[in-house]
Design a protein around this motif. Structure first.
Motif, PDB file in Angstrom:
ATOM      1  N   GLU A  88      64.913  47.169  17.250  1.00  0.00           N
ATOM      2  CA  GLU A  88      63.899  46.149  17.534  1.00  0.00           C
ATOM      3  C   GLU A  88      63.000  45.844  16.334  1.00  0.00           C
ATOM      4  O   GLU A  88      62.736  44.677  16.037  1.00  0.00           O
ATOM      5  CB  GLU A  88      63.060  46.578  18.738  1.00  0.00           C
ATOM      6  N   PRO A  89      62.472  46.815  15.590  1.00  0.00           N
ATOM      7  CA  PRO A  89      61.610  46.473  14.449  1.00  0.00           C
ATOM      8  C   PRO A  89      62.309  45.600  13.401  1.00  0.00           C
ATOM      9  O   PRO A  89      61.713  44.699  12.820  1.00  0.00           O
ATOM     10  CB  PRO A  89      61.218  47.843  13.882  1.00  0.00           C
ATOM     11  N   VAL A  90      63.583  45.884  13.172  1.00  0.00           N
ATOM     12  CA  VAL A  90      64.331  45.082  12.189  1.00  0.00           C
ATOM     13  C   VAL A  90      64.484  43.644  12.671  1.00  0.00           C
ATOM     14  O   VAL A  90      64.324  42.683  11.916  1.00  0.00           O
ATOM     15  CB  VAL A  90      65.703  45.721  11.915  1.00  0.00           C
ATOM     16  N   LEU A  91      64.783  43.477  13.966  1.00  0.00           N
ATOM     17  CA  LEU A  91      64.926  42.128  14.509  1.00  0.00           C
ATOM     18  C   LEU A  91      63.607  41.358  14.424  1.00  0.00           C
ATOM     19  O   LEU A  91      63.577  40.164  14.102  1.00  0.00           O
ATOM     20  CB  LEU A  91      65.398  42.198  15.960  1.00  0.00           C
ATOM     21  N   ARG A  92      62.487  42.022  14.722  1.00  0.00           N
ATOM     22  CA  ARG A  92      61.207  41.344  14.619  1.00  0.00           C
ATOM     23  C   ARG A  92      60.927  40.905  13.184  1.00  0.00           C
ATOM     24  O   ARG A  92      60.393  39.820  12.933  1.00  0.00           O
ATOM     25  CB  ARG A  92      60.089  42.270  15.122  1.00  0.00           C
ATOM     26  N   LEU A  93      61.288  41.752  12.236  1.00  0.00           N
ATOM     27  CA  LEU A  93      61.095  41.398  10.835  1.00  0.00           C
ATOM     28  C   LEU A  93      61.933  40.190  10.440  1.00  0.00           C
ATOM     29  O   LEU A  93      61.470  39.264   9.752  1.00  0.00           O
ATOM     30  CB  LEU A  93      61.440  42.604   9.953  1.00  0.00           C
ATOM     31  N   LEU A 112      63.069  37.829  12.420  1.00  0.00           N
ATOM     32  CA  LEU A 112      62.625  36.642  13.138  1.00  0.00           C
ATOM     33  C   LEU A 112      61.202  36.227  12.771  1.00  0.00           C
ATOM     34  O   LEU A 112      60.706  35.202  13.247  1.00  0.00           O
ATOM     35  CB  LEU A 112      62.708  36.881  14.652  1.00  0.00           C
ATOM     36  N   GLY A 113      60.542  37.002  11.950  1.00  0.00           N
ATOM     37  CA  GLY A 113      59.193  36.654  11.531  1.00  0.00           C
ATOM     38  C   GLY A 113      58.141  36.871  12.592  1.00  0.00           C
ATOM     39  O   GLY A 113      57.072  36.247  12.545  1.00  0.00           O
ATOM     40  N   ARG A 114      58.391  37.745  13.539  1.00  0.00           N
ATOM     41  CA  ARG A 114      57.435  38.019  14.604  1.00  0.00           C
ATOM     42  C   ARG A 114      56.644  39.291  14.276  1.00  0.00           C
ATOM     43  O   ARG A 114      57.182  40.235  13.689  1.00  0.00           O
ATOM     44  CB  ARG A 114      58.149  38.175  15.944  1.00  0.00           C
ATOM     45  N   PRO A 115      55.372  39.320  14.680  1.00  0.00           N
ATOM     46  CA  PRO A 115      54.567  40.520  14.374  1.00  0.00           C
ATOM     47  C   PRO A 115      55.069  41.719  15.164  1.00  0.00           C
ATOM     48  O   PRO A 115      55.621  41.576  16.250  1.00  0.00           O
ATOM     49  CB  PRO A 115      53.158  40.112  14.817  1.00  0.00           C
ATOM     50  N   PRO A 116      54.913  42.894  14.632  1.00  0.00           N
ATOM     51  CA  PRO A 116      55.347  44.102  15.368  1.00  0.00           C
ATOM     52  C   PRO A 116      54.526  44.305  16.612  1.00  0.00           C
ATOM     53  O   PRO A 116      53.366  43.897  16.704  1.00  0.00           O
ATOM     54  CB  PRO A 116      55.147  45.228  14.347  1.00  0.00           C
ATOM     55  N   GLU A 117      55.150  44.910  17.597  1.00  0.00           N
ATOM     56  CA  GLU A 117      54.472  45.176  18.857  1.00  0.00           C
ATOM     57  C   GLU A 117      53.371  46.211  18.634  1.00  0.00           C
ATOM     58  O   GLU A 117      53.584  47.209  17.929  1.00  0.00           O
ATOM     59  CB  GLU A 117      55.473  45.717  19.887  1.00  0.00           C
ATOM     60  N   PRO A 118      52.191  45.982  19.172  1.00  0.00           N
ATOM     61  CA  PRO A 118      51.115  46.983  18.976  1.00  0.00           C
ATOM     62  C   PRO A 118      51.471  48.318  19.620  1.00  0.00           C
ATOM     63  O   PRO A 118      52.061  48.382  20.694  1.00  0.00           O
ATOM     64  CB  PRO A 118      49.900  46.337  19.664  1.00  0.00           C
ATOM     65  N   VAL A 119      51.141  49.362  18.920  1.00  0.00           N
ATOM     66  CA  VAL A 119      51.431  50.702  19.406  1.00  0.00           C
ATOM     67  C   VAL A 119      50.304  51.136  20.332  1.00  0.00           C
ATOM     68  O   VAL A 119      49.110  51.078  19.978  1.00  0.00           O
ATOM     69  CB  VAL A 119      51.569  51.701  18.239  1.00  0.00           C
ATOM     70  N   GLU A 120      50.669  51.525  21.564  1.00  0.00           N
ATOM     71  CA  GLU A 120      49.663  51.933  22.537  1.00  0.00           C
ATOM     72  C   GLU A 120      49.070  53.283  22.121  1.00  0.00           C
ATOM     73  O   GLU A 120      49.789  54.190  21.694  1.00  0.00           O
ATOM     74  CB  GLU A 120      50.272  52.048  23.929  1.00  0.00           C
ATOM     75  N   ALA A 121      47.786  53.376  22.237  1.00  0.00           N
ATOM     76  CA  ALA A 121      47.108  54.630  21.875  1.00  0.00           C
ATOM     77  C   ALA A 121      47.453  55.734  22.871  1.00  0.00           C
ATOM     78  O   ALA A 121      47.620  55.488  24.064  1.00  0.00           O
ATOM     79  CB  ALA A 121      45.585  54.423  21.854  1.00  0.00           C
ATOM     80  N   ALA A 122      47.621  56.919  22.351  1.00  0.00           N
ATOM     81  CA  ALA A 122      47.949  58.059  23.219  1.00  0.00           C
ATOM     82  C   ALA A 122      46.766  58.392  24.115  1.00  0.00           C
ATOM     83  O   ALA A 122      45.600  58.330  23.706  1.00  0.00           O
ATOM     84  CB  ALA A 122      48.314  59.276  22.367  1.00  0.00           C
ATOM     85  N   VAL A 123      47.086  58.689  25.342  1.00  0.00           N
ATOM     86  CA  VAL A 123      46.038  59.017  26.308  1.00  0.00           C
ATOM     87  C   VAL A 123      45.533  60.427  26.018  1.00  0.00           C
ATOM     88  O   VAL A 123      46.341  61.353  25.919  1.00  0.00           O
ATOM     89  CB  VAL A 123      46.577  58.907  27.745  1.00  0.00           C
TER      90      VAL A 123
END
Length: 800
Positions: free
Chosen positions: A782-787, A789-800
């Protein structure tokens, strides 16, 4: 016998008894540089009061144009019937043609010059019309046809030569008018007897041949020669005996024969006649070559042109030309190569007993020294130099039909110069000049003026790109003259012809192809007529196959209209109506088909699928025209009565579009390959599903369930039926890329993955995909595909 009768029956001319003993009959070989030099020397020595040339008398008014500074040979006189431009003839002339040399000498010295052959009005009327699309190519020069008995060949064989071209080079092309070898030297002033001696010898030889062979297989020559004798008598009355006649050597004995004026007129009585137009048109060296089909052609116009132009040392100059050509093609050719090639050519000439190295010796030397024995670069030398690619030029003052003048103006405005050599032209339709070039070329194709042919471009496949292969042939002037009946400009002529074709067309596919052409050529005034004809034909045609053939062209036309900013609303309505009728009529049409019919309809289903994708690009999935088409494909995939190849293709199209779940596709395949299905039907389903260039091989590589179903079915086919399905299977799988076939073979050799096990657990060395989705591997991609396609990376959810 009275004095008048005696004069009428006297021989028409002599070839060498002094300057006052004319007329002089200068028999030549058409397009022979040696003949041209000899004619020039004879004219300089004899100083005739008039010059007569073998050619159509209607061209006399065009002769002064030969002295125009913008006239550059090779050129040709073009004569065509006014009411039937396809009935045409050419009289080509190169710079080294004796006729051209005689015309230029007469014009330069203010000596009257005339054509004296049978008028084109008669020769075209006698000429059989050529039907069909190739008529312009068949409109060859009528009057310069070599006799069935080739006199040059007969004379060469008599002299002990097996090659008439080599004999002619030795006795004519390599000798000066005085008889000494000069290899192309310019003739100088000399005694008339010396200058005219070669024509005496040639006339004597031709006289002997005509005694032996009669008319040589050309009975029409008697009519032509009778007319030439009449014209010669007329010229003698006007200018005296100081008249020079330049004609084919074969005709000299007939012109010198003792005949009466009444007998000659009797031969001409009752000849048919048509109204004609004449003009000068550019010609090419390639069209002078005998291999092009021209009756009086020569094998090596480029070589002959070089012999005529080379003032001295023709072999050295020729080898320099060859070296320059090969260097331009990035081949290493040094000065030492040139020197060695000249020495070898001269040595070969001496060994073969020739007065000077000819084309054979120079070609052998070039092959051995400059081409290292290879015929590949030598082929380039033949095309570019031995034959040549020269294209003549004609001044604007030459007569031309209005359509030709408009085409010439367009060519200059768009900087599209006609060229004899073939070249490719890439167009970007977003640029106005390139778009105008595209319109011109498409309009000419509609008028059957095949200057350019569309080719698959090397660059983008978008609709704003076009690639053309261009080559201008002299016969296209005839095509332009024929197209002149439709209008005086390229635009009006193409519009009128398109409207006429729309009215005459009976098949829907023909009208849709015409509509596509009108959009490509941008003919807005023709489109209403074409669209009305299309709507009428479509309403009356109930054959789904015809409608399926027509729809893709309409879809392409809509796309072209978008690129060219053309209003295509009416076209879109017709296309939508066709698509609706196809959706209704296709399922019943896919039943009860033989294998050939099923294969043809499979291709139509694919074409309609692509066309609907273009027509309904904005619709939501499952709605509109796309939704109705998906429903049709579902019906085709599930109906047992539909041919297997069509069911398989429908299933594949739905799967590729995401309209069919993978499990459902596997279920349909399992049903198609069940034991109760005849092997031939199952093989046809497989071909429809994974055959052709649709990526079916990769589908089997990535989905092991489908591969397992195919493998299980194939291993279960009875031996006595396997040979029946083998050709179909071989056709299906042989279309795959070698790497795909190799991977499939590895997967089959390894066997199926055990149920519940991952592929990499079973065989780590073998890549691919197992059934279902592997979330961990998908997340890694997924990260390679986003790169990409020029889309921003998905935000990483903070650990609870």
């Amino acid at each position: 016998m009275s004095g008048a009768a005696e004069a009428a029956a006297a021989p028409q001319g002599r070839t060498a008894t002094g300057p006052a003993a004319g007329p002089w009959l200068l028999g030549v070989r058409h397009h022979g540089p040696g003949s041209a030099r000899a004619v020039l020397a004879a004219l300089r020595a004899a100083r005739p009061a008039a010059v007569l040339i073998e050619g159509p008398p209607e061209g006399d008014a065009l002769l002064p144009l030969a002295a125009d500074p913008h006239m550059r040979p090779p050129v040709a006189l073009l004569a065509h019937a006014v009411d039937d431009p396809g009935r045409a003839s050419f009289w080509p002339m190169a710079a080294f043609s004796p006729e051209w040399v005689a015309i230029r000498w007469a014009l330069d010295h203010d000596v009257p010059v005339r054509f004296v052959d049978l008028p084109a009005a008669h020769s075209l009327a006698l000429k059989e019309p050529v039907e069909g699309p190739e008529r312009a190519e068949e409109a060859e020069e009528e009057e310069e046809v070599t006799p069935v008995v080739d006199p040059i060949r007969v004379l060469a064989e008599t002299a002990g030569y097996d090659d008439p071209e080599r004999w002619w080079e030795d006795v004519v092309e390599h000798r000066s008018p005085s008889g000494e070898t000069d290899g192309g030297a310019t003739p100088s002033e000399g005694a008339p007897g010396d200058a005219l001696a070669p024509f005496d010898a040639l006339a004597e030889a031709m006289g002997a041949l005509r005694e032996a062979y009669g008319d040589g297989g050309q009975p029409r020559d008697a009519v032509r020669e009778a007319y030439m004798r009449i014209q010669l008598r007329t010229a003698r009355k006007e200018f005296g005996d100081g008249v020079a006649v330049v004609c084919g050597a074969w005709h000299v004995p007939a012109l010198a024969a003792r005949t009466t004026l009444a007998a000659d007129r009797a031969l001409l009585k009752g000849l048919p006649k048509v109204k004609t137009d004449l003009t000068w048109v550019p010609w090419t060296h390639r069209r002078l070559a005998r291999r092009s089909g021209y009756g009086a052609g020569i094998d090596s116009p480029g070589w002959y042109g070089h012999l005529f132009e080379a003032a001295d040392r023709p072999i050295e100059r020729w080898m320099t030309k060859v070296a320059g050509l090969l260097r331009g093609e990035d081949r290493f050719v040094s000065t030492a190569h040139v020197i060695e090639a000249v020495r070898l050519a001269e040595t070969l000439a001496a060994l073969r007993g020739r007065p000077l190295a000819g084309l054979g010796e120079t070609t052998d030397a070039v092959r051995a020294v400059m081409c290292e024995g290879s015929d590949v670069p030598l082929g380039l030398v033949r095309d570019r130099l031995i034959v040549g690619e020269s294209l003549g030029e004609v001044p604007d003052t030459a007569p031309a039909v209005p359509l030709q003048r408009d085409l010439t103006r367009s060519q200059r405005t768009l900087r599209l110069k006609p060229e004899a050599s073939e070249r490719e032209l890439d167009l970007d339709l977003r640029k106005e000049t390139d778009a105008a070039r595209s319109r011109l070329l498409h309009r000419l194709r509609l008028l059957d003026v095949g200057w350019g042919d569309p080719v698959a471009g090397r660059g983008s496949t978008g609709t704003f790109r076009e690639s053309w292969r261009l080559r201008w042939e002299p016969e296209l002037h005839v095509r332009v003259a024929e197209a002149g009946v439709w209008g005086t400009t390229v635009l009006t002529a193409a519009t009128a012809k398109a409207a006429s074709q729309a009215v005459a067309a009976t098949a829907v596919a023909d009208v849709t192809a015409l509509a596509e052409h009108c959009l490509l050529a941008e003919l807005p005034d023709a489109l209403p007529v074409v669209m009305k004809a299309l709507a009428d034909r479509a309403a009356l045609d109930s054959d789904v196959g015809h409608l399926a053939d027509a729809l893709p062209a309409l879809a392409r036309s809509l796309r072209y209209g978008d690129v060219r900013s053309t209003d295509t609303a009416a076209l879109a309505e017709v296309a939508a109506g066709l698509a609706e009728r196809i959706c209704v009529g296709l399922p019943p049409a896919c039943t009860g088909l033989d294998p050939d019919g099923a294969e043809a309809l499979r291709g139509q289903v694919e074409a309609v699928h692509g066309a609907i994708g273009l027509l309904d690009t904005g619709a939501e999935p499952g709605t509109g025209l796309r939704g109705r088409w998906d429903a049709v494909l579902h019906k085709l995939a599930a109906r047992d009565a539909v041919a297997g190849i069509i069911r398989g293709r429908a299933t594949r199209l739905l799967l590729d579009e995401g309209r069919l779940a993978e499990d459902e596709a596997a279920r349909l395949m399992g049903l198609a390959l069940s034991p109760g299905t005849p092997p031939a039907d199952a093989a046809a389903w497989i071909e429809g599903f994974v055959g052709g260039a649709s990526g079916g091989g990769m589908l089997l590589v990535h989905d092991e369930r489908l591969l397992g179903l195919v493998d299980a079915w194939l291993t279960g086919v009875p031996a006595n039926q396997f040979t029946d399905v083998l050709p179909l299977l071989r056709r299906t799988f042989s279309a795959y890329e070698p790497g795909v076939r190799r991977t499939l073979g590895e997967l089959v050799r390894r066997g199926p993955v055990p149920e519940g096990a991952r592929r990499d657990d079973a065989t780590p060395a073998t890549g691919g995909f197992g059934p279902g989705l592997d979330p961990a591997r998908a997340d890694a991609v997924e990260p390679v595909l986003r790169l990409l396609l020029g889309r921003p990376p998905e935000p990483v959810e903070a650990a609870v």
